[in-house]
Scaffold this active site. Structure first.
Site, PDB file in Angstrom:
ATOM      1  N   LYS A 127       0.706   5.924  -5.569  1.00 31.72           N
ATOM      2  CA  LYS A 127       0.713   4.533  -5.123  1.00 31.72           C
ATOM      3  C   LYS A 127       0.572   4.419  -3.605  1.00 31.72           C
ATOM      4  O   LYS A 127      -0.231   3.632  -3.099  1.00 31.72           O
ATOM      5  CB  LYS A 127       2.006   3.865  -5.595  1.00 31.72           C
ATOM      6  CG  LYS A 127       2.429   2.612  -4.857  1.00 31.72           C
ATOM      7  CD  LYS A 127       1.457   1.460  -5.053  1.00 31.72           C
ATOM      8  CE  LYS A 127       2.067   0.162  -4.537  1.00 31.72           C
ATOM      9  NZ  LYS A 127       2.413   0.168  -3.126  1.00 31.72           N
ATOM     10  N   PRO A 156      -4.213   0.057  -5.824  1.00 33.28           N
ATOM     11  CA  PRO A 156      -2.841   0.592  -5.917  1.00 33.28           C
ATOM     12  C   PRO A 156      -2.112  -0.054  -7.091  1.00 33.28           C
ATOM     13  O   PRO A 156      -2.096  -1.276  -7.212  1.00 33.28           O
ATOM     14  CB  PRO A 156      -2.198   0.172  -4.583  1.00 33.28           C
ATOM     15  CG  PRO A 156      -3.339  -0.176  -3.675  1.00 33.28           C
ATOM     16  CD  PRO A 156      -4.426  -0.691  -4.581  1.00 33.28           C
TER      17      PRO A 156
END
Length: 279
Positions: free
Chosen positions: A218, A235
């Site tokens: 992430k 993301p």
DNA sequence: AGCCAGGGTCTGC
DNA sequence: GCAGACCATGGC
């Protein structure tokens, strides 16, 4: 209080909602200083910014005139020539993505410095936006150089590489302190190098970033999207997973092809607005 | 008091 | 590979 002088410059803002753009979770380097004025930093630079009818008004925090180089930087930062308007119009050809865009039509994807982005999103892990902003602010205040008018710039990798995690105690970053030091050291050593990352494919650059302790999928994707201009990278946090499952179970619509990361910004704004009591 | 926050590491299977 | 504990700190 920031007072704009005659040395202020105006950028064509192309429909930007400054406040929404600065506080939607893509940057943590800005604060409101009153009167619709915001103070922000990027790398060694610090500016005041205010949205006016005729565009985005910018002035150096030092009140020294913005140089041509500064102006060029901020034009890039605010993506003045990035063609985002046209892309948004294409997004709106998809009904669901269009609804997301219309939930935050003035948000623009900023082009932020690599190192600022890397550290900011390391700080973001298991954290919330107000506290992330506070830690980033203390990071600048504690280790940054005066960028004019007493506003402290984002610290350099070299400066932080000389620190121990204990030195970062004033930030109250908790378990992330050692991650920040590791990231700064790898960048200072050249083990992680922006120019090398820029030459890599998305996946390879992602893997290189994940060599840094505290950088997982992430955070790496946020750095790729916000700090390295990889506008196709999405993301996936808990909000985006929820939103994608609900709104785009088959993935981003074809209208977002190549710019899924930009689309993600609006999907994120949409799902968070809904999560805070809408719907 | 307990849960959550734009996750990631470390350990044990 | 993959689940589960753990990680500091602060707001609600």
């Amino acid at each position: 209080m920031a007072v704009f002088t005659k040395s202020a410059a105006v950028l064509d803002s192309a429909g930007i909602d400054l406040e929404a753009t600065l506080f939607c979770g893509q940057t943590f380097s800005w604060r409101a200083v009153g009167g619709g004025v915001f103070c922000g930093t990027a790398g060694p630079r610090a500016v005041y910014a205010r949205a006016e009818d005729n565009g985005l008004v910018l002035e150096n925090c030092s009140h020294a005139p913005l140089t041509g180089e500064d102006l060029a930087f901020w034009r890039g930062y605010f993506a003045v020539d990035g063609g985002q308007q046209a892309l948004l119009e294409r997004f709106c050809e998809d009904e669901t993505l269009g609804a997301c865009v219309r939930s935050a039509p003035g948000v623009r994807l900023l082009n932020q410095p690599f190192f600022d982005t890397l550290l900011s999103f390391i700080i973001s892990q298991n954290n919330n936006i107000p506290r992330i902003t506070g830690i980033v602010e203390r990071l600048r205040e504690t280790f940054g150089e005066d960028a004019g008018g007493g506003v402290r710039a984002f610290p350099t990798a070299q400066r932080l590489a000389a620190c121990t995690p204990e030195d970062l105690a004033p930030l109250r970053a908790g378990f992330r302190a050692r991650y920040l030091v590791d990231a700064a050291r790898q960048v200072a050593k050249g083990r992680v190098d922006e120019a090398k990352l820029a030459a890599m494919e998305d996946g390879e650059a992602r893997g290189a970033l994940m060599q840094i302790t505290g950088v997982g999928p992430k955070v790496a994707d946020c750095v790729l999207l916000y700090g390295l201009g990889r506008h196709g990278v999405v993301p996936m946090d808990v909000w985006m997973k929820r939103a994608m499952a609900q709104a785009f179970p088959g993935g981003m619509p074809k209208e977002a092809t190549g710019y899924e990361g930009l689309a993600q910004l609006y999907v994120f704004c949409w799902v968070r607005a809904a999560g805070r009591g809408g719907q």
